[in-house]
Write a protein that holds these residues in place. Structure first.
Motif: not given
Length: 340
Positions: A141-146, A173-179, A288-292, A302-306
């Motif tokens: 469910a958190l793929v989209e923010p990444y 901001g945290m998704t940008i950091l992890q990415m 089209r970033k979902f596959p990446e 990536l650690d989405p549950l964090a």
């Protein structure tokens, strides 16, 4: 069936609605988890110029395919999927040059059409992405923010050795950091006004964090960069008044990625832009970033549950919104569990 519906600004509730059906080219997804995004809050407050009311919101969600419409291939009933909310025409100028996320006829699931805060949702089959076996539906469910993070970093075109500064340590901001870390950017500065968020950023790998209410951020960052400034700045705070500071902190040939939808004007000193030959780029949704993102998630980079601070049932949506409105320091990502 149950759904969370925004009837008008500040008028929302969990309601009973008819079960949708999948039209030709669509699939019906039984939603397992959906995330509450800042964009959902803007819709609730009436600050989103694109939304059409009444609206079932939610553009971050994952679930299981329940049924198929006619002429659907490559997807099967029972597939575990996440959903790209970007629907484009494929024919306009942005689509023709490979930028469908700013399609002239853009539709966004959860904004222009009903989204994931409902038990079952019909979506285009082309927008679903099957999940690797070991990615849970909560993480999916958190793929989209990444994908938002992947998109803004792609727009800024990092070079090897670049330092990145992120304004705002909320979820984006945290998704940008992890990415950024997953893409090999090793030096990341994060600023915010909430110390709890900055502590979380440090835990996730930020090299330097600054509370902009307690520190002179310009002085600190220029000292860190030996006066050169920062090549990459991502504005995840989305505060128009911060643009002059970003222009001053950017290095020569720097790139600034803007993500906010504010209608408030920003002061822009043209001299700062021209003398450094700065690049300011907007970044909207994802291209089209979902596959990446799924690949990086599957590999453990990536650690989405964090990011998840709360898991609540759909019936608790009103209380979740109240918390995000009045006690935002208590929450990171709030996940709504809709089915098991």
């Amino acid at each position: 069936m149950k759904a969370f519906q925004v009837k008008a600004p500040h008028d929302y509730q969990v309601v009973d609605i008819d079960t949708p059906t999948a039209n030709a080219g669509e699939v019906l997804v039984r939603v397992a988890f959906a995330g509450i995004c800042g964009s959902d809050m803007h819709i609730i407050h009436g600050d989103n110029a694109f939304v059409r009311f009444p609206r079932i919101t939610g553009h971050e969600f994952a679930g299981v395919v329940e049924s198929l419409g006619d002429n659907v291939e490559g997807v099967a009933i029972g597939d575990r999927v996440c959903v790209d909310p970007v629907i484009s025409c494929g024919e306009c100028y942005p689509c023709r040059i490979g930028r469908p996320n700013v399609c002239s006829s853009l539709e966004v699931i959860g904004v222009h059409r009903d989204g994931g805060f409902e038990e079952l949702v019909a979506v285009p089959a082309a927008n679903v992405h099957r999940l690797p076996d070991h990615i849970g539906l909560d993480a999916a469910a958190l793929v989209e923010p990444y994908t938002i993070a992947a998109n803004v970093l792609d727009r800024m075109q990092p070079h090897p050795g670049d330092c990145l500064m992120i304004l705002g340590a909320g979820v984006i901001g945290m998704t940008i950091l992890q990415m950024a870390l997953a893409k090999g950017i090793k030096d990341v500065i994060v600023t915010d006004v909430i110390n709890e968020r900055l502590a979380a950023a440090k835990e996730l790998g930020a090299t330097h964090v600054f509370n902009s209410r307690e520190h002179d951020v310009e002085q600190e960052v220029l000292a860190l960069t030996q006066g050169e400034g920062v090549p990459l700045i991502a504005d995840a705070a989305c505060v128009p008044a911060l643009l002059p500071q970003m222009l001053r902190l950017a290095s020569a040939a720097g790139r600034i990625g803007l993500l906010g939808f504010s209608v408030q004007p920003s002061d822009l000193v043209q001299l700062e832009v021209i003398k450094k030959e700065l690049t300011l780029v907007g970044s909207r949704l994802n291209n089209r970033k979902f596959p990446e993102v799924l690949g990086l998630m599957a590999s453990g980079q990536l650690d989405p549950l964090a990011l998840v601070s709360h898991r609540l049932p759909l019936s608790d949506m009103p209380s979740a919104i109240d918390m995000l409105d009045h006690r935002p320091e208590e929450a990171r990502k709030v996940l709504i569990q809709i089915s098991t």
